[in-house]
Structures are given as structure tokens and as C-alpha cells.
Design an enzyme around this catalytic site. Sequence first.
Site, PDB file in Angstrom:
ATOM      1  N   PHE A   1       6.911 -22.206 -30.433  1.00 47.58           N
ATOM      2  CA  PHE A   1       6.891 -22.985 -31.868  1.00 47.58           C
ATOM      3  C   PHE A   1       5.742 -24.352 -31.724  1.00 47.58           C
ATOM      4  O   PHE A   1       5.260 -24.576 -32.664  1.00 47.58           O
ATOM      5  CB  PHE A   1       8.085 -23.239 -32.274  1.00 47.58           C
ATOM      6  CG  PHE A   1       9.033 -24.214 -31.627  1.00 47.58           C
ATOM      7  CD1 PHE A   1       8.666 -25.567 -31.722  1.00 47.58           C
ATOM      8  CD2 PHE A   1       9.953 -23.702 -31.063  1.00 47.58           C
ATOM      9  CE1 PHE A   1       9.609 -26.154 -30.823  1.00 47.58           C
ATOM     10  CE2 PHE A   1      10.759 -24.521 -30.151  1.00 47.58           C
ATOM     11  CZ  PHE A   1      10.486 -25.749 -30.137  1.00 47.58           C
ATOM     12  N   GLY A   2       5.949 -24.952 -30.308  1.00 43.46           N
ATOM     13  CA  GLY A   2       5.171 -26.243 -30.544  1.00 43.46           C
ATOM     14  C   GLY A   2       6.377 -27.078 -29.729  1.00 43.46           C
ATOM     15  O   GLY A   2       7.036 -26.865 -28.991  1.00 43.46           O
TER      16      GLY A   2
ATOM     17  N   ASP B   1      15.456 -17.794 -39.215  1.00 40.14           N
ATOM     18  CA  ASP B   1      15.567 -17.937 -37.733  1.00 40.14           C
ATOM     19  C   ASP B   1      16.558 -18.543 -37.590  1.00 40.14           C
ATOM     20  O   ASP B   1      16.916 -19.775 -36.813  1.00 40.14           O
ATOM     21  CB  ASP B   1      14.421 -18.701 -37.391  1.00 40.14           C
ATOM     22  CG  ASP B   1      14.257 -18.638 -36.030  1.00 40.14           C
ATOM     23  OD1 ASP B   1      14.448 -17.820 -35.291  1.00 40.14           O
ATOM     24  OD2 ASP B   1      13.217 -19.646 -35.429  1.00 40.14           O
TER      25      ASP B   1
END
Length: 665
Positions: free
Chosen positions: A357-358, A472
Amino acid sequence: MFLLMLLFLCRLFPELGASSNEVDFAFDGFLGANLSMDGTATITPEGLLRLTNTTKLLKGHAFYPPKVRFKSPPDGGVLSFSSTFVFGIVSGNRDLSGHGIVLALTPTKDLGGATATQYMGILSTSNNGNSSNHIVGVEVDTIQNPELGDINANHVGIDINSLRSVASNPAGYFSDNDDGQFKNLSLLSGEPMQLWLDYDGEKMQLNVTLAPMGVAKPRIPLLSATIDLSAIIFAEMYVGFSSSSDPFQTSHYILGWSFRVNGQARALNLSKLPPLPKITIGKKSSKSWTPWLSSASAVIFLGAVAVIVLIMRRRIKFSELVEEWELQYGSQRFSFKDLYKATNGFGEEELLGAGGFGKVYRGVLPSSKLEIAVKRVSHDSRQGMKEFIAEIVSIGRLRHRNLVQLLGYCRRKGELLLVYDFMPNGSLDKRLFYQGGEAVLSWNQRFRIIKGVASGLLYLHEEWEQVVVHRDVKASNVLLDGDLNGRLGDFGLARLYDRGSSMKTTHLVGTTGYIAPELAKAGKANTVTDVFAFGVFLLEVACGRRPIEPSAPEEEVVLLDMVLASWTRGAIWDAGDPTLLGEYPAEEMELVLKLGLLCCDPLPAARPSMRRVMQMLERDVPLPEFSSNYLNSNMLALLHNEALHEQWASFPSASISVSLLSGGR
């Protein structure tokens, strides 16, 4: 002569002439007023008492300095008292605001341990509702918090030891001129309003009345409640105001205030009150400068060029992508420069975690000293960014003690930065799987975290104004606050839907191991797919292992398979986390494991709603007798024929449930 002087002083300063039981003061504006203030509270040059400014997530308090006697000896009965004040709430956005104002009686002026945001600087998550608080308050609030039982986002409430009001009503008044017709008021109008508080000690009657400034006090109060304050307040208490700011830029003002014990509070001289600042929305100040050069000095020219180069380099370094439609979200948008400074230039020493995701960084905002977490994710300028940012801003309005607060965002070319509350104890998965010297979470801590996350999901699915599908849910997205309470975070994939509308998401997102069978097939996320992921979450918290462990023995690769196997042989407790050493109530472990299986049922219709999940966790309803559809051969054959074969390739040796759990991001 002495008596004449005493009478003169009593008329000039009425509180000197009153006994300790008869405090009587009035402030027509606050220039020169001797108030005890802290936090963001200040008195403006115009004489306004400004409790909060546009600095985010801080609190402000202003108290009458000496304690006020509220009980008379010898029986200790509560005396009658009365107060009135004129207030105004000025927001940069007509629809979004910070929280409101509380006029409170408190045993202490030191409220340093109180929380901002929905607790308005008066209480906190740890003491809200405690009888030991000894606090009485009247709130005017502009945000609806279902966890506090707020009736709407524009209400007045009476608070006793809690921000969950014992009585509340939408803001408004009963007009004397229109046969008592109720007229709504918008607390966010930016217009001054007057509130009256009257307590009758003999009748134990507390009345609260509201009206626009300049309208005489209505005969019918907005709120009226019978409350015996004798066990709630002490003989002597402080009286004053508390407020807190929010991600939305809002200022809370008091224009005038009077208070009296054993009598009616003096009427304010409205003509002497300072005016409220005017609301300005969407305006930005601009400064223009015109460079000029002198042909007589090459040194000045070269110096100017150097300065311009430095300015341009700095602007490029901190440049952001801001489009016209984003101006309406100004209060939720952070500057890249502030985030850069807060995170020490996104230095490696501030890195909290990284993944597909980063990266996530810890930071401290330079203005408010608030600790934050900044998530940097890549994005393109695809169509739909406007709608995506609109959802980010809407999600920022979510208020629940088991959700990580999304404070706002920043956008640059190719990059989106999401700003969250900082959670000091990190993510749950690290405490479950990488103790690293940390004590193993006890069962009681885990069970409290489970119920907290369930409560947060219930709020998202059923209790907020829109339906929020998280998409999520997993242990790594559950963060732990200072008290190890679980808070569901990372709303980067979340989607909002109006109630009753069709959920049209068709892009498959999520994390391997948590994706429901129908989501892997059709890509359509909804509340039921969130329930499936929550079921997997239940199993991993109870078992202390990830949903898929490729290095485990073949029959234990998939956590769901392992728990099913333990259940079928009548020993479901065998699946429990061995690090707990059996130190848990067997019935609670059984409840969590069976509930996890129920939530993970391959048939969406067989899964419970989050409301029913909460009822079962709280033991309000029993866990139903069920037989998992994973053990139904006909159902497995149907699922086998309909599922996506490419989802099975990762774990060819595992059982059918691997294929149902192995969807990719």
C-alpha cells in the site's frame, strides 16, 4: 462614611456584596475580565471569549476563578442557581463543523487529561460516564456521535458525568409569539444565540432555554429535567466553559455571560456585546509582488535571481496538486509542507511500516503538537479522483471510539497522503505475531479488542448516516491506542453508499486470506463481505496465527481449515493460541472460534449481521446451532464449479477452503 463606601463598592462589584452562597457576576464582553483560561482559550481585542481557534484537535477552557458554593450548611442541600450566556459558532464550512461548547460545573479547573474532539475537552474515553467525575454540564453540539447517543448534529443536551446526555433536543425554541410553535435554529449559522440555565434546588428541576440573541427568553424551556444534584456536585465547584476543535476549522465564541446562586442571573446588556466575526467561506488571500531591477546594480540583480531560484526550488519541493473543486474541503486538507515538517522530511527514523500500500510515518504537527500517522500511497489522476476525495472527506466525519480518526489528506502529483490519529501501541498483528519483547496479549485484552472492532463495524454498517463498507478488515488494520483498545483503521479502500441504494463496486480489492468467495468471483463488496473478513479476523486473534501459513503442515496451511478440523473432531479449543497456555474461559474461546466459522460461511445469506454478532459477543442472544457449509459436499461441489480457478493456483495442495480464501489484492 464606612457604610457609604461599602454600599458604593457593593453596587460597583455586586459579587463583593453577596455572601459566599450568593455569587453574582455578569460579563457584557470580556475585556479586562479575570478568567482562568488554558489551552486555546483567549480573549480577543474586541472582547470576545474565544474558546477554540482553527488549530485542529485542541481544547480550550475558561473558568470563573474562585470556587462557587452550591450547597448550604448544615443539611447540604443544593442551592438554586441560574446562568445565561450568548455564544456563536463560526465555521469555514456551512455543513461541517468542529464540536460544540459545554457550560460545566466541575470539581477542578485542571482538565488536562480530558480529550478533544467529541469529548469537548471535558471528559475522555477512560472516564466518560464515571460517577466519580462529579460534573454537570449543558452542551450545544454540532456533530452527531452515535456512540454518545447524540440525536442529531444540531442539538442541546444536559450532561451528568458523561457526554451521553440524560436529556437532549434539537436546537430551537418555542416561540411566545406563535402560540408556542417550535422554531428550529442552526447552531452553525454563524449568528449569536442566547442560552439560559435555571436550576430550582427545591423542585430539583433543571431547565435549559435557547433563542436567537435579541429574542426575549421563551416561556417554555427547550429542555426540562428533574435531577437531584446533591450526590453529583460538591459543596464548592468551579463553573466555566469547555470546547474543542476538530479536523474541521471552527471557532467557538462566548460574547457575554452572567451567573448567580440563589437568584436569577442578571440580564446581559446585549448592546454592549462584541460582534461575532463574519463567516468567510472559500476565500483565499493573495499577495502580489512586482519585481523591479535597477540597471545601476548588477549585484542586486544577481541577488534577486538567486532568491527567485531558491523560492522556485522550495515551491517545487513542497508543491501540491490542488484543483478548484477541492477548495470546499479546505478544512480537511493538510499542506504538504506541514506534513513534511511533521515527519522530519519523511525520514526513515519516523517510518512505522511499509507494504504494498505504501509507507506509514509517525509525525507531530508543528502548530498543534498533535501526534499523527501519515500514509503515503501512489495514485494517478484518473477519473473518479473527485469522488474518491469526497469519500475521504466524508469518512473524516466518522466518530466512534473503536475507529481510527481520519483527519484529512494531502495530494501531490502521483501521490496521496492520508493523515490519521497516531496509535501509540501500533497494529494488532505485530502484537499477535511479532512480540519482540512485548508481553503476549492476554485473552481478556483480545476479547475486548474483538468486541471493540465489532462495535466499530456495526457503526459503519448500520449506525452512521450512510453505509460504509470497509473492504479491508484484518489484524494489521486494527490499531491499539494507549489503553490497548482496538481501533479499526485504514479507510483507503472504504466505500460509502446511501441506505437502500445498490452497491456497485466491481473492482476486486482486499487482502489474501480475507476475501469472501463471492467477492473473489464477482468483485462486489458489501457489508456481508466485511462480515466474512471479520470472521477471519476472529480466528486469527483467537488462534494467534495468520489466515494462510504456506510453511505450515498441509492440513494447517489455511487457518479456516485448521479450525474446521478441530471442530469436526469435537476439540475446537485445540485451535486456540498456544501462547495463552490455556489461560482463558473455555466458553469464550469456543464462542469466538464458532462465531468466526459462522461469519466465514461460504453462503453470504448464512452469515450474521454485525448487530447480531455484537449481540452474540455480549451474550444477549445465544450462538445458533449450525453446521458449516464448508462441510456440505453438495455446496462444496457447487462452489468448486463456480469459483475462479486461477485463485486456487497459489495453494494447489490445500483443501477447497484455500481456494475460497486466497483472493488477491
